[in-house]
Design an enzyme around this catalytic site. Structure first.
Site, PDB file in Angstrom:
ATOM      1  N   GLY A 133       0.855  -0.918  -0.263  1.00  0.00           N
ATOM      2  CA  GLY A 133      -0.140   0.344  -0.052  1.00  0.00           C
ATOM      3  C   GLY A 133       0.577   1.310   0.111  1.00  0.00           C
ATOM      4  O   GLY A 133       1.842   1.725  -0.356  1.00  0.00           O
ATOM      5  N   ASP A 164      -8.663  -1.942  -0.789  1.00  0.00           N
ATOM      6  CA  ASP A 164      -9.294  -0.423  -0.541  1.00  0.00           C
ATOM      7  C   ASP A 164      -9.339  -0.067  -2.157  1.00  0.00           C
ATOM      8  O   ASP A 164     -10.054   0.749  -2.090  1.00  0.00           O
ATOM      9  CB  ASP A 164      -9.308   0.622   0.073  1.00  0.00           C
ATOM     10  CG  ASP A 164      -8.292  -0.522   1.856  1.00  0.00           C
ATOM     11  OD1 ASP A 164      -9.561  -1.204   2.129  1.00  0.00           O
ATOM     12  OD2 ASP A 164      -7.809   0.433   2.260  1.00  0.00           O
ATOM     13  N   GLY A 171     -12.588  -0.409   4.002  1.00  0.00           N
ATOM     14  CA  GLY A 171     -11.839   0.777   2.828  1.00  0.00           C
ATOM     15  C   GLY A 171     -10.679   1.465   3.458  1.00  0.00           C
ATOM     16  O   GLY A 171     -11.556   3.120   2.884  1.00  0.00           O
ATOM     17  N   ARG A 214     -30.409  -5.448  11.935  1.00  0.00           N
ATOM     18  CA  ARG A 214     -29.386  -5.952  12.514  1.00  0.00           C
ATOM     19  C   ARG A 214     -28.153  -6.590  11.649  1.00  0.00           C
ATOM     20  O   ARG A 214     -28.280  -5.125  10.903  1.00  0.00           O
ATOM     21  CB  ARG A 214     -29.360  -7.842  11.467  1.00  0.00           C
ATOM     22  CG  ARG A 214     -30.682  -8.311  11.874  1.00  0.00           C
ATOM     23  CD  ARG A 214     -31.001  -8.654  13.172  1.00  0.00           C
ATOM     24  NE  ARG A 214     -32.034  -8.694  14.173  1.00  0.00           N
ATOM     25  CZ  ARG A 214     -32.999 -10.078  14.101  1.00  0.00           C
ATOM     26  NH1 ARG A 214     -32.486 -11.392  14.215  1.00  0.00           N
ATOM     27  NH2 ARG A 214     -33.965 -10.202  14.681  1.00  0.00           N
TER      28      ARG A 214
HETATM   29  P1  ADP Z   1       0.624  -0.379   3.327  1.00  0.00           P
HETATM   30  O1  ADP Z   1       1.676  -0.630   2.680  1.00  0.00           O
HETATM   31  O2  ADP Z   1      -0.447  -1.274   3.153  1.00  0.00           O
HETATM   32  O3  ADP Z   1      -0.038   1.299   3.390  1.00  0.00           O
HETATM   33  P2  ADP Z   1       0.582   0.522   5.713  1.00  0.00           P
HETATM   34  O4  ADP Z   1       0.875   1.871   5.785  1.00  0.00           O
HETATM   35  O5  ADP Z   1       1.173   0.298   7.412  1.00  0.00           O
HETATM   36  O6  ADP Z   1       0.742  -0.349   4.937  1.00  0.00           O
HETATM   37  O7  ADP Z   1       3.269   0.779   5.877  1.00  0.00           O
HETATM   38  C1  ADP Z   1       4.261  -1.061   5.535  1.00  0.00           C
HETATM   39  C2  ADP Z   1       5.036  -0.636   6.152  1.00  0.00           C
HETATM   40  O8  ADP Z   1       5.728   0.489   5.166  1.00  0.00           O
HETATM   41  C3  ADP Z   1       5.421  -0.385   8.107  1.00  0.00           C
HETATM   42  O9  ADP Z   1       5.024  -1.534   8.944  1.00  0.00           O
HETATM   43  C4  ADP Z   1       6.240   0.528   7.846  1.00  0.00           C
HETATM   44  O10 ADP Z   1       7.766  -0.538   7.961  1.00  0.00           O
HETATM   45  C5  ADP Z   1       6.761   0.833   5.987  1.00  0.00           C
HETATM   46  N1  ADP Z   1       6.521   2.397   6.245  1.00  0.00           N
HETATM   47  C6  ADP Z   1       5.711   2.850   6.398  1.00  0.00           C
HETATM   48  N2  ADP Z   1       5.860   5.050   6.058  1.00  0.00           N
HETATM   49  C7  ADP Z   1       7.116   4.688   5.828  1.00  0.00           C
HETATM   50  C8  ADP Z   1       8.006   6.232   6.371  1.00  0.00           C
HETATM   51  N3  ADP Z   1       7.324   7.192   6.727  1.00  0.00           N
HETATM   52  N4  ADP Z   1       9.600   5.608   6.454  1.00  0.00           N
HETATM   53  C9  ADP Z   1       9.596   4.159   6.636  1.00  0.00           C
HETATM   54  N5  ADP Z   1       8.892   3.048   6.738  1.00  0.00           N
HETATM   55  C10 ADP Z   1       7.215   3.461   6.451  1.00  0.00           C
END
Ligand code: ADP
Length: 746
Positions: free
Chosen positions: A110, A158, A201, A284
């Protein structure tokens, strides 16, 4: 030593929330990399695996990614990583990669994961310097790999990312939502209950909106359109109106993260309470939760994941000088855009939504999101709006042509609702053009299509009758007798031919008379559209049957599966990709004895090296010289005892079953546009007949008169190869036999 110009070795990882179809992308990255003679590593447990190293970063061979296409979630595992958020963690990750000479990274995740890995990419040269200074990394090795190549693929149920029409996992999540809501509809109707259903979402209403369109939900609340503080009144008006006219079930879908305009959150419990207090409803709550993430990926997520994984590796190898790209899909074609621009735009939409600006939020989501939302608001009304004074009430007719197709009923339902909502009358013609000949048509009422959104088959009846000149002239007279102002034809090849014959017959009669054709064909062999209604349902039907055929295999076995499509190879090629077939035969390419011999030799070589299963998907005319039975007999006879061969002709089951979510949404969008076009034509001085279609993601109209020049009438397919023929090299790369392209990493 100089720096290399393309990545030396590649790693692929899945990160963030899991999504069905991630495995298809992983498989494609591994196989495309190996086919390009590159060493490919898998990183287990997401970004945490990069930090941990050891056996969490493992070299892959082609068989390592066999048998994972149909598996939900991610076989590589995923994790949220606190360590990766720290510089120390990222320094360890850099060392773990360079110990293996990996400087190319494909991240499937993501926006969080993509942001995190882009931070890592930017810091990379500094991280290497720090590792050299600390004596942990050889300076020469650091010099050879001064750059980290990064490419992103969005895995997220999402569908909340800019730069792509669809994210991996969103279509499967819609499948789960639609299955659940269809099931709830039946129990809700039995007891005249109301169900309030929460769908996932985060800050994106895509799943709730499209789930609402696809299930005929009666009220939908999404974050992009925060309602005013009196939303309870508006909702109760819509729902009680439905009860008054006899609707037995009420379904309210609420996207998690929805608020009103003042930012007060709207929880399912608030909705339930309002319904009980104000309407005395027996309401429900169902929170669909993680069911939406789970299960086997849909056909679309399997082939889209494959296409994206392939494109990601091609991006790194063929355009290495680009800034980091995000691989996306727009209008069924692969696109790439600067990764961080997409992330920034995605995050700014989230901010606009959080600030509660519905107009801007809708605009930023784009035209088709807004249009779908408007459509939903029309359909949920219990009654049509009144016709404007001074407007003439048109009499429109709807009929089918060709074989029954999942989604036909969905299309008729929306045709009726849109036509009546604009103040016009819709007549339903029974049993296609034969019914028109016999004048079997009657007026449809607003509630007569209740439940048709998910109904399989064609309730109005259909037929593949094509009239001759005299019959067409008779039909034209019938339409005049019934004062019909325009005709909507929802169907396949025979329907298009019949519509053209009728159009020719009416053209001579003074004022031309409008017909709009809506493509509905499991074979997807119609011109002027990228996709026909029904094709996605057929793909899903094939994929689920082939999964079962594979599960039922005994010992060393090859299955030869024949799919529909006659002279159009769409179903064969795309289902072949989605099922992981070794061989796909499409009629556009023809089949020869030499090709069969070569393919047989490749299969034999594979089985000699330990291969245990093979899958051949055959499209084309069932009666062509090299029939499915012929291929089965040939392979069996020449198997040298290496394998058994079985064949399965899937046949009419591909036309059956409930329409897939995509087909319901597609039918809704195309037909709504078609009816509006038909109304405009019927009201114009110079009406024209047209074919509606979805092309490069946009709804477009093409003159019906162009049909003959756009098609090959003998082969019954468009003259120009469909977008899907471009998938052939990808299918071939994925099918690379385990004997080839499996390099043992150095
Ligand atoms: P998604 O990829 O589904 O949006 P997350 O937002 O939880 O999921 O991000 C996944 C992982 O990406 C985090 O656990 C972290 O290790 C890494 N990550 C996210 N943002 C940063 C950031 N600004 N700097 C370094 N690592 C990050």
């Amino acid at each position: 030593m100089g720096q290399s110009r393309v990545p030396s070795k590649l790693a692929v990882l899945t990160s963030g929330g899991d999504a069905a179809g991630m495995n298809a992308a992983v498989r494609a990255v591994v196989r495309t990399g190996l086919a390009a003679e590159l060493d490919v590593f898998a990183v287990y447990e997401g970004l945490q695996g990069l930090v941990d190293g050891g056996d969490r970063i493992t070299p892959m061979t082609s068989p390592d990614v066999s048998g994972i296409l149909h598996v939900g979630g991610t076989v590589l595992g995923t994790a949220r990583s606190q360590d990766f958020r720290t510089r120390d963690g990222r320094r360890r990750a850099a060392l773990n990669l360079l110990e293996r000479e990996i400087d190319g990274l494909v991240v499937i995740g993501g926006d969080g994961s993509l942001t995190g890995t882009d931070v890592f990419r930017e810091e990379w040269p500094e991280l290497l310097d720090e590792l050299v200074t600390a004596g942990l990394l050889d300076p020469d090795r650091a010099d050879e790999h001064r750059r980290l190549w990064l490419v992103g693929i969005v895995g997220s149920i999402d569908n909340d990312m800019s730069g792509t029409d669809m994210t991996i996992g969103a279509d499967t999540a819609l499948h789960r939502i639609v299955e659940a809501v269809d099931a709830i509809q039946s129990t809700a109707s039995s007891h005249q209950r109301t169900f309030v259903i929460e769908v996932m979402g985060r800050r994106c209403g895509y799943l709730a909106l499209m789930g609402g369109l696809a299930t005929g939900a009666n009220f939908v609340l999404i974050p992009e359109n925060p309602p005013s503080a009196d939303w309870k009144d508006a909702m109760c008006d819509v729902l009680s109106g439905g009860r008054t006219i006899g609707r037995r079930a009420n379904i309210v879908l609420v996207a998690e993260g929805t608020t009103d305009v003042d930012g007060n959150s709207i929880a399912v419990a608030d909705v339930k309470q309002a319904l009980e207090e104000r309407l005395g409803e027996d309401a429900r709550i169902t929170i669909l939760g993680h069911v939406q993430r789970g299960g086997s990926p849909s056909a679309f997520d399997r082939y889209m994941g494959t296409v994206m994984g392939y494109a990601a590796v091609k991006q790194l190898l063929e355009r290495p000088d680009d800034e980091p790209q995000l691989i996306g899909i727009q209008g069924h074609r692969v696109v790439s855009s600067p990764l961080m621009d997409c992330v920034a735009k995605t995050q700014s939409i989230a901010e606009v939504i959080a600030n509660g600006d519905p107009v801007e939020a809708m605009q930023m989501r784009g035209g088709s999101f807004t249009r779908s939302h408007e459509l939903l608001r029309t359909i949920v009304r219990a009654r049509p709006r009144r016709i404007e004074v001074g407007e003439r009430r048109l009499r429109l007719a709807v009929l089918h042509g060709g074989g029954p197709v999942p989604g036909m009923n969905t299309a008729v339902r929306i045709a009726l609702r849109v036509a009546m909502d604009r103040g016009h009358t819709l007549l339903g013609v029974h049993d296609g053009f034969r019914g028109l000949l016999d004048s079997t048509l009657d007026e449809m009422g607003w509630m007569s299509v209740s439940g048709w959104v998910s109904e399989p088959g064609a309730e109005l009846g259909t037929d593949d009758f094509v009239p001759d000149r005299e019959q067409a002239a008779h039909m034209a007279r019938q339409l005049a007798i019934h004062h019909v102002d325009g005709l909507l034809m929802i169907g396949g090849w025979a329907g298009y031919e019949a519509a053209l014959a009728l159009s020719d017959a009416t053209a001579g009669a003074g004022r031309p008379w409008p017909i709009v054709c809506v493509p509905a064909s499991v074979s997807n062999n119609l011109p002027a559209t990228d996709m026909s209604i029904g094709a996605d349902s057929a793909l899903n039907s094939i994929v689920s049957d082939v999964d079962k055929i594979k599960e039922a295999a005994m010992g060393n076995q090859i299955d030869v599966v024949e799919v529909m499509g006659k002279e159009c190879g769409f179903l064969a090629l795309v289902s072949g990709m989605a099922t992981g077939a070794e061989l796909v035969y499409v009629p556009e390419e023809g089949l020869s004895l030499r090709r069969l011999q070569d393919d047989l030799a490749t299969l034999q070589a594979g089985f000699q090296c330990g291969k245990r299963r093979g899958l051949v998907v055959r499209g084309g005319d069932p009666d062509a010289f090299y029939t499915t039975k012929f291929i089965e007999d040939l392979f069996e006879h020449e198997s040298d005892g290496l394998f058994d061969v079985r064949s399965a002709i899937l046949g009419q089951v591909q036309r059956g079953g409930h329409p897939s979510p995509f087909d319901r949404i597609h039918a809704t969008r195309l037909t709504a546009a078609a009816v509006e076009h038909l109304i405009a034509q019927a009201q114009s001085e110079q009406p024209d007949s047209a074919m509606v279609g979805l092309r490069r993601g946009r709804v477009e109209f093409t003159p019906l008169a162009d049909f003959p020049k756009l098609v090959d009438p003998t082969a019954r397919r468009p003259r120009k190869a469909g977008w899907w023929m471009a998938l052939r090299p990808i299918a071939d790369t994925m099918a690379t036999a385990p004997t080839a392209g499996t390099r043992a990493p150095r």
